[in-house]
Design a protein around this motif. Structure first.
Motif, mmCIF file in Angstrom:
data_model
loop_
_atom_site.group_PDB
_atom_site.id
_atom_site.type_symbol
_atom_site.label_atom_id
_atom_site.label_comp_id
_atom_site.label_asym_id
_atom_site.label_seq_id
_atom_site.Cartn_x
_atom_site.Cartn_y
_atom_site.Cartn_z
ATOM 1 N N LEU A 11 -27.732 17.547 10.282
ATOM 2 C CA LEU A 11 -26.325 17.151 10.290
ATOM 3 C C LEU A 11 -25.442 18.307 10.775
ATOM 4 N N SER A 12 -25.738 19.516 10.352
ATOM 5 C CA SER A 12 -24.990 20.692 10.804
ATOM 6 C C SER A 12 -25.144 20.881 12.302
ATOM 7 N N ALA A 13 -26.349 20.720 12.815
ATOM 8 C CA ALA A 13 -26.586 20.856 14.258
ATOM 9 C C ALA A 13 -25.814 19.789 15.032
ATOM 10 N N LEU A 14 -25.782 18.574 14.497
ATOM 11 C CA LEU A 14 -25.054 17.490 15.148
ATOM 12 C C LEU A 14 -23.556 17.794 15.179
ATOM 13 N N LEU A 15 -23.021 18.295 14.070
ATOM 14 C CA LEU A 15 -21.601 18.637 14.025
ATOM 15 C C LEU A 15 -21.265 19.754 15.006
ATOM 16 N N VAL A 16 -22.142 20.753 15.118
ATOM 17 C CA VAL A 16 -21.927 21.836 16.077
ATOM 18 C C VAL A 16 -21.930 21.267 17.491
ATOM 19 N N TYR A 17 -22.864 20.353 17.801
ATOM 20 C CA TYR A 17 -22.954 19.747 19.126
ATOM 21 C C TYR A 17 -21.693 18.927 19.423
ATOM 22 N N VAL A 18 -21.239 18.111 18.476
ATOM 23 C CA VAL A 18 -20.043 17.291 18.670
ATOM 24 C C VAL A 18 -18.818 18.187 18.845
ATOM 25 N N ASN A 19 -18.699 19.213 18.017
ATOM 26 C CA ASN A 19 -17.567 20.132 18.140
ATOM 27 C C ASN A 19 -17.593 20.887 19.460
ATOM 28 N N ARG A 20 -18.808 21.215 19.950
ATOM 29 C CA ARG A 20 -18.915 21.890 21.248
ATOM 30 C C ARG A 20 -18.383 20.975 22.343
ATOM 31 N N ASP A 21 -18.734 19.683 22.317
ATOM 32 C CA ASP A 21 -18.235 18.733 23.310
ATOM 33 C C ASP A 21 -16.726 18.590 23.217
ATOM 34 N N ASN A 22 -16.207 18.526 21.998
ATOM 35 C CA ASN A 22 -14.754 18.437 21.830
ATOM 36 C C ASN A 22 -14.074 19.690 22.351
ATOM 37 N N LEU A 23 -14.703 20.851 22.130
ATOM 38 C CA LEU A 23 -14.145 22.103 22.619
ATOM 39 C C LEU A 23 -14.136 22.110 24.143
ATOM 40 N N VAL A 24 -15.228 21.651 24.768
ATOM 41 C CA VAL A 24 -15.296 21.582 26.231
ATOM 42 C C VAL A 24 -14.207 20.655 26.748
ATOM 43 N N ASP A 25 -14.029 19.491 26.115
ATOM 44 C CA ASP A 25 -12.976 18.556 26.513
ATOM 45 C C ASP A 25 -11.600 19.189 26.341
ATOM 46 N N SER A 26 -11.397 19.912 25.241
ATOM 47 C CA SER A 26 -10.109 20.556 24.989
ATOM 48 C C SER A 26 -9.804 21.616 26.041
ATOM 49 N N VAL A 27 -10.823 22.364 26.438
ATOM 50 C CA VAL A 27 -10.640 23.390 27.466
ATOM 51 C C VAL A 27 -10.285 22.728 28.792
ATOM 52 N N ALA A 28 -10.947 21.614 29.139
ATOM 53 C CA ALA A 28 -10.651 20.901 30.383
ATOM 54 C C ALA A 28 -9.226 20.365 30.376
ATOM 55 N N VAL A 29 -8.797 19.821 29.252
ATOM 56 C CA VAL A 29 -7.424 19.308 29.140
ATOM 57 C C VAL A 29 -6.431 20.463 29.274
ATOM 58 N N ALA A 30 -6.721 21.590 28.645
ATOM 59 C CA ALA A 30 -5.830 22.750 28.723
ATOM 60 C C ALA A 30 -5.733 23.257 30.165
ATOM 61 N N LYS A 31 -6.848 23.279 30.883
ATOM 62 C CA LYS A 31 -6.818 23.715 32.282
ATOM 63 C C LYS A 31 -5.990 22.752 33.124
ATOM 64 N N ASP A 32 -6.139 21.444 32.894
ATOM 65 C CA ASP A 32 -5.334 20.456 33.624
ATOM 66 C C ASP A 32 -3.849 20.661 33.343
ATOM 67 N N LYS A 33 -3.513 20.918 32.081
ATOM 68 C CA LYS A 33 -2.109 21.152 31.716
ATOM 69 C C LYS A 33 -1.583 22.417 32.388
ATOM 70 N N ASP A 34 -2.412 23.469 32.454
ATOM 71 C CA ASP A 34 -2.012 24.707 33.129
ATOM 72 C C ASP A 34 -1.740 24.455 34.608
ATOM 73 N N ARG A 35 -2.601 23.662 35.256
ATOM 74 C CA ARG A 35 -2.392 23.338 36.668
ATOM 75 C C ARG A 35 -1.091 22.572 36.858
ATOM 76 N N GLU A 36 -0.828 21.611 35.987
ATOM 77 C CA GLU A 36 0.411 20.833 36.072
ATOM 78 C C GLU A 36 1.626 21.736 35.870
ATOM 79 N N MET A 37 1.540 22.662 34.909
ATOM 80 C CA MET A 37 2.657 23.568 34.655
ATOM 81 C C MET A 37 2.890 24.485 35.851
ATOM 82 N N ASP A 38 1.800 24.971 36.485
ATOM 83 C CA ASP A 38 1.942 25.803 37.681
ATOM 84 C C ASP A 38 2.635 25.024 38.784
ATOM 85 N N LYS A 39 2.237 23.766 38.953
ATOM 86 C CA LYS A 39 2.852 22.912 39.974
ATOM 87 C C LYS A 39 4.338 22.705 39.668
ATOM 88 N N GLU A 40 4.659 22.456 38.397
ATOM 89 C CA GLU A 40 6.054 22.265 38.004
ATOM 90 C C GLU A 40 6.863 23.539 38.206
#
Length: 161
Positions: A11-40
């Motif tokens: 269960l701990s390994a599964l939570l680490v894996y799920v949190n890693r995916d959420n972290l990757v998604d969060s980083v991708a969203v943050a990069k997209d927001k940074d690109r949008e802010m640069d454009k703005e």
């Protein structure tokens, strides 16, 4: 007890894996927001140029027909970058058939020579609306309008030379 510890580790390994995916998604969203802010920020840094001095239109022979609009003007200093025509976005077609643009660029950073500097920008209307009658361009100190009927330049015309 071994079964319980094994399940807890799994269960701990599964939570680490799920949190890693959420972290990757969060980083991708943050990069997209940074690109949008640069454009703005870049768009916010653009300002209207000093003046419009001429508008040229060339109807390109293509299917559908395209209209190349080139605007000439001046800045009050050297060093302006990314000179362009920023088209107005219409929800409905302009009643007068005159399509509008702002003549904009990014001003120089830091000191610049205080000289009138000629600039130009082009924009191609990829599909010329039937109701288009002309172009109006806005600058800081003036605006200029040119009707399509006043433009006698047609690229690829059959007139001999």
């Amino acid at each position: 007890m071994k079964y319980f510890l094994t399940m807890l580790i799994a269960l701990s390994a599964l939570l680490v894996y799920v949190n890693r995916d959420n972290l990757v998604d969060s980083v991708a969203v943050a990069k997209d927001k940074d690109r949008e802010m640069d454009k703005e920020r870049k768009m916010a840094a653009e300002t209207k140029l000093f003046q419009v001095s001429d508008i040229k239109m060339v109807l390109l022979k293509s299917n559908p027909p395209q209209l190349e609009v080139t605007v000439y003007g001046d800045t009050t200093t050297s060093g302006w970058k990314n000179v362009r025509l920023n088209p107005f976005v219409y929800v409905i077609t302009p009643m007068d058939g005159i399509y509008e643009f702002d003549f904009v660029a990014v001003p120089p950073e830091g000191p610049a020579a205080q000289v009138i500097t000629p600039v130009e920008a082009s924009y191609t209307i990829l599909s010329v609306p039937n109701e288009l009658k002309g172009i109006r361009v806005y600058a800081l100190s003036n605006q200029m309008e040119k009707l399509l009927s006043d433009s006698d330049q047609y690229a690829g015309s059959d007139s001999g030379g």
